[in-house]
Write an enzyme that holds these catalytic residues in place. Structure first.
Site, short mmCIF file in Angstrom:
data_model
loop_
_atom_site.label_atom_id
_atom_site.label_comp_id
_atom_site.label_asym_id
_atom_site.label_seq_id
_atom_site.Cartn_x
_atom_site.Cartn_y
_atom_site.Cartn_z
N ASP A 136 -40.41 -8.20 -17.14
CA ASP A 136 -38.97 -8.14 -16.83
C ASP A 136 -38.21 -9.30 -17.47
O ASP A 136 -37.16 -9.11 -18.09
CB ASP A 136 -38.73 -8.23 -15.32
N THR A 137 -38.75 -10.49 -17.29
CA THR A 137 -38.09 -11.67 -17.81
C THR A 137 -38.00 -11.64 -19.33
O THR A 137 -36.94 -11.93 -19.91
CB THR A 137 -38.85 -12.94 -17.36
#
Length: 247
Positions: free
Chosen positions: A196-197
């Site tokens: 996600d990051t």
């Protein structure tokens, strides 16, 4: 070595929305989750598919997911080997048919009333990525003090080291414009929780419009994140990504 198996392929069928559910040992809730998401998408009036990205389950989730493919809108991507959350998501999105690509946590911790906002951000407002957030002033998130503390430190480090503008990188409630995400997947190296990051950071570095909006979020069970072990690993990946982007 795990072999990726696809059931109910629905190839070359262009759809409005794909929702991917990363699932590991979720036999007790997967059917109810699929039903709730389908009911919500029907109210949006869009065509859709739901992909269950299931790998390495040992509790019968694979069998339950296979049975759910009797529903025309459900697909099941299975691997005997544990791939990791990020890799399972990447594999699923590459095989998806939707113009708007979404993933959410299978426990539906983020209230589904926000699903239309997620779709609207990409289809109407023109954002290339949209993400729910538990850390904006209007957010309503119920988490343990330990998770709040670790989340604050983690997101602070991402913002400091990787110059991200996002306040909550790990909320499992995100949408992407199809071509944008597929182009980013060619660069992403994270296979697990850091996925996600890395997606959000790389998108911002390219100048893509990202919307972060407040959500109601309630953790209904104990997290599968090994808080200290995975937090250390993700902290290490922050600096590895910084090195890649810098040099």
């Amino acid at each position: 070595m795990g072999v990726l198996k696809t059931q109910n392929p629905n190839k070359n069928m262009q759809l409005d929305v794909t929702v991917v559910l990363p699932a590991l040992n979720e036999v007790d809730i997967i059917e109810q989750t699929v039903e709730k998401i389908s009911q919500t998408l029907q109210t949006c009036g869009c065509s859709y598919e739901i992909i269950i990205a299931e790998d390495g389950s040992t509790d019968g989730t694979d069998k339950k997911a296979a049975k759910l493919t009797q529903l025309s809108y459900v697909r099941h991507l299975h691997s005997d080997k544990r791939l990791g959350r990020g890799k399972a998501l990447s594999n699923s999105f590459r095989q998806s048919n939707g113009n708007v690509l979404i993933y959410m946590d299978v426990d539906l911790a983020t209230d589904l009333k926000h699903l239309s906002q997620l779709i609207h951000a990409v289809t109407v407002e023109g954002y290339l990525l949209a993400t729910g957030s538990r850390r904006l002033s209007q957010s309503n998130a119920k988490r343990t003090l330990t998770r709040i503390f670790i989340s604050k430190i983690y997101n602070f480090m991402v913002r400091l080291v990787l110059r991200s503008k996002i306040k909550d990188h790990q909320c499992g409630f995100k949408a992407f414009q199809r071509e944008t995400l597929l182009s980013l997947l060619d660069e992403v190296t994270a296979n697990h929780w850091f996925w996600d990051t890395e997606i959000l950071v790389r998108a911002q570095r390219k100048g893509y419009k990202v919307k972060e909006f407040p959500v109601e979020w309630m953790g209904t069970r104990e997290t599968k994140v090994k808080l200290f072990h995975d937090s250390f690993d993700m902290g290490l990946q922050i600096f590895i990504l910084w090195l890649h982007l810098s040099f």
